[in-house]
Design a protein around this motif. Structure first.
Motif, PDB file in Angstrom:
ATOM      1  N   VAL A 288       0.843  -1.197   0.000  1.00 51.51           N
ATOM      2  CA  VAL A 288       0.000   0.000   0.000  1.00 51.51           C
ATOM      3  C   VAL A 288       0.877   1.245   0.000  1.00 51.51           C
ATOM      4  O   VAL A 288       1.874   1.323   0.719  1.00 51.51           O
ATOM      5  CB  VAL A 288      -0.922   0.000   1.238  1.00 51.51           C
ATOM      6  N   GLU A 289       0.510   2.236  -0.823  1.00 55.54           N
ATOM      7  CA  GLU A 289       1.278   3.478  -0.880  1.00 55.54           C
ATOM      8  C   GLU A 289       0.999   4.339   0.346  1.00 55.54           C
ATOM      9  O   GLU A 289      -0.029   4.179   1.028  1.00 55.54           O
ATOM     10  CB  GLU A 289       0.929   4.254  -2.149  1.00 55.54           C
ATOM     11  N   ALA A 290       1.932   5.287   0.592  1.00 62.39           N
ATOM     12  CA  ALA A 290       1.847   6.107   1.807  1.00 62.39           C
ATOM     13  C   ALA A 290       0.535   6.887   1.883  1.00 62.39           C
ATOM     14  O   ALA A 290      -0.088   6.982   2.944  1.00 62.39           O
ATOM     15  CB  ALA A 290       3.034   7.064   1.869  1.00 62.39           C
ATOM     16  N   GLY A 291       0.109   7.438   0.756  1.00 59.71           N
ATOM     17  CA  GLY A 291      -1.134   8.208   0.752  1.00 59.71           C
ATOM     18  C   GLY A 291      -2.329   7.358   1.126  1.00 59.71           C
ATOM     19  O   GLY A 291      -3.212   7.790   1.880  1.00 59.71           O
ATOM     20  N   THR A 292      -2.368   6.128   0.611  1.00 59.38           N
ATOM     21  CA  THR A 292      -3.472   5.218   0.920  1.00 59.38           C
ATOM     22  C   THR A 292      -3.420   4.769   2.373  1.00 59.38           C
ATOM     23  O   THR A 292      -4.461   4.575   3.009  1.00 59.38           O
ATOM     24  CB  THR A 292      -3.433   3.997  -0.017  1.00 59.38           C
ATOM     25  N   VAL A 293      -2.216   4.593   2.905  1.00 58.13           N
ATOM     26  CA  VAL A 293      -2.069   4.256   4.334  1.00 58.13           C
ATOM     27  C   VAL A 293      -2.741   5.321   5.185  1.00 58.13           C
ATOM     28  O   VAL A 293      -3.505   5.024   6.122  1.00 58.13           O
ATOM     29  CB  VAL A 293      -0.579   4.109   4.711  1.00 58.13           C
ATOM     30  N   GLY A 294      -2.468   6.583   4.864  1.00 51.09           N
ATOM     31  CA  GLY A 294      -3.076   7.676   5.611  1.00 51.09           C
ATOM     32  C   GLY A 294      -4.579   7.658   5.515  1.00 51.09           C
ATOM     33  O   GLY A 294      -5.291   7.891   6.511  1.00 51.09           O
ATOM     34  N   VAL A 295      -5.125   7.386   4.334  1.00 55.88           N
ATOM     35  CA  VAL A 295      -6.580   7.342   4.153  1.00 55.88           C
ATOM     36  C   VAL A 295      -7.191   6.195   4.955  1.00 55.88           C
ATOM     37  O   VAL A 295      -8.229   6.371   5.617  1.00 55.88           O
ATOM     38  CB  VAL A 295      -6.934   7.178   2.649  1.00 55.88           C
ATOM     39  N   ILE A 296      -6.552   5.025   4.944  1.00 54.64           N
ATOM     40  CA  ILE A 296      -7.064   3.879   5.698  1.00 54.64           C
ATOM     41  C   ILE A 296      -7.125   4.192   7.187  1.00 54.64           C
ATOM     42  O   ILE A 296      -8.132   3.936   7.861  1.00 54.64           O
ATOM     43  CB  ILE A 296      -6.188   2.637   5.455  1.00 54.64           C
ATOM     44  N   ILE A 297      -6.052   4.783   7.724  1.00 52.82           N
ATOM     45  CA  ILE A 297      -6.026   5.114   9.158  1.00 52.82           C
ATOM     46  C   ILE A 297      -7.034   6.197   9.477  1.00 52.82           C
ATOM     47  O   ILE A 297      -7.677   6.177  10.534  1.00 52.82           O
ATOM     48  CB  ILE A 297      -4.605   5.516   9.576  1.00 52.82           C
ATOM     49  N   ALA A 298      -7.219   7.154   8.546  1.00 60.59           N
ATOM     50  CA  ALA A 298      -8.207   8.199   8.755  1.00 60.59           C
ATOM     51  C   ALA A 298      -9.617   7.621   8.811  1.00 60.59           C
ATOM     52  O   ALA A 298     -10.429   8.000   9.671  1.00 60.59           O
ATOM     53  CB  ALA A 298      -8.118   9.250   7.651  1.00 60.59           C
ATOM     54  N   VAL A 299      -9.930   6.684   7.910  1.00 61.48           N
ATOM     55  CA  VAL A 299     -11.244   6.045   7.900  1.00 61.48           C
ATOM     56  C   VAL A 299     -11.456   5.254   9.200  1.00 61.48           C
ATOM     57  O   VAL A 299     -12.528   5.282   9.804  1.00 61.48           O
ATOM     58  CB  VAL A 299     -11.401   5.126   6.675  1.00 61.48           C
ATOM     59  N   MET A 300     -10.398   4.567   9.670  1.00 67.92           N
ATOM     60  CA  MET A 300     -10.483   3.841  10.925  1.00 67.92           C
ATOM     61  C   MET A 300     -10.722   4.791  12.098  1.00 67.92           C
ATOM     62  O   MET A 300     -11.427   4.448  13.051  1.00 67.92           O
ATOM     63  CB  MET A 300      -9.205   3.042  11.153  1.00 67.92           C
ATOM     64  N   SER A 301     -10.143   5.974  12.009  1.00 63.37           N
ATOM     65  CA  SER A 301     -10.296   6.950  13.086  1.00 63.37           C
ATOM     66  C   SER A 301     -11.725   7.478  13.167  1.00 63.37           C
ATOM     67  O   SER A 301     -12.144   7.979  14.197  1.00 63.37           O
ATOM     68  CB  SER A 301      -9.334   8.129  12.883  1.00 63.37           C
TER      69      SER A 301
END
Length: 301
Positions: A288-301
């Motif tokens: 997973v790319e860095a930008g997508t990692v951030g989006v996944i964690i944001a959605v989890m948040s």
């Protein structure tokens, strides 16, 4: 960086009711009248405090994504090293959390918060500087994580007990609601911003962005007009160990605080455990790319 729930002692602020008389009629002080007419949006010092805290929380959420990405992308760190990096952030809460509560109780909180902000700012700036000089090591990252974690212990403890000195008792509910609301927004938007910054400019720029948020928070604290009263030099202090055991005894005998502390400890143990390997799993196992990692964690948040 977001901190585990802590139970710093709060002393309710002394409330002075002042009656001014003009032409035989009682007048209400302007500050109290403004409070009754409106909300805390009219409170200049609270607005600055709120802005500084929200910005700082946003930066901490960015770092939660950027720091492991720096270790993974720049240093090719192992899973164990990433886990140690996450542990270093929270280790100070275990080692110095109790004595810090006593020390902060003896100090003026605003200078403590300013000092912690400046220390964290310099520590986070050191990471991109070392990376640009090709001198960044996992030891450097671990040191930064440990020291910024220690600064967070002091800051969070001071922050918990500073708000009641800034606001009156009837303003605390609104003040806490605004602070927690903006903190929740920062926790959702920060990881996405951190991942996007890491993908576009490199993960070290995420830490530089966090350093900038500490600068904003420091400026807000510096220009606030509110000043805490100086503690009397004659005020006696109990021995450090006696105050710590007194606090623990109070916690153990309060059924609500005892339950909250036990639940918080168990929840944090599980939460930090999985968070320490989440980014490794996403990046190394799934590509997973860095930008997508951030989006996944944001959605989890």
């Amino acid at each position: 960086m977001a901190a585990p729930a802590n139970t710093g002692r709060r002393r309710p602020p002394t409330r002075l009711r002042i009656r001014l008389r003009c032409s035989g009629q009682a007048m209400t002080p302007p500050t109290l009248a403004a409070t009754r007419r409106g909300t805390l949006l009219r409170h200049r010092d609270f607005r600055l405090f709120w802005l500084g805290q929200t910005t700082s929380r946003f930066g901490s959420a960015i770092t939660a994504v950027a720091l492991p990405l720096v270790a993974l992308g720049t240093l090719n760190a192992s899973t164990l090293q990433i886990a140690l990096l996450q542990a270093a952030v929270w280790l100070p809460w275990l080692l110095i959390g109790l004595p810090v509560g006593v020390w902060v109780d003896r100090l003026r909180r605003r200078p403590v918060m300013i000092t912690c902000n400046v220390a964290a700012l310099l520590l986070f700036i050191s990471v991109p500087v070392a990376a640009w000089l090709d001198a960044l090591t996992i030891g450097h990252l671990l040191t930064v994580a440990l020291l910024t974690g220690a600064a967070a212990v002091f800051f969070e403890t001071a922050y918990q007990v500073y708000l009641p000195s800034l606001l009156s008792t009837d303003q605390l509910a609104e003040g806490n609601a605004k602070l927690h609301g903006s903190e929740a927004v920062a926790h959702v938007t920060g990881p996405g911003a951190g991942g996007l910054i890491a993908q576009l400019f490199g993960a070290v720029f995420g830490l530089l962005a966090d350093a900038a948020t500490f600068l904003v928070s420091t400026v807000c604290l510096l220009i606030m007009r509110h000043r805490e009263p100086r503690r009397s030099a004659q005020t006696p202090h109990q021995p450090l160990l006696k105050e710590i055991t007194g606090g623990l005894r109070f916690l153990a005998h309060d059924p609500y605080l005892r339950t909250m502390a036990a639940f918080g400890a168990a929840a944090n143990l599980a939460l930090i455990g999985y968070q320490s390997i989440l980014i490794v799993f996403l990046v190394r196992e799934n590509g997973v790319e860095a930008g997508t990692v951030g989006v996944i964690i944001a959605v989890m948040s």
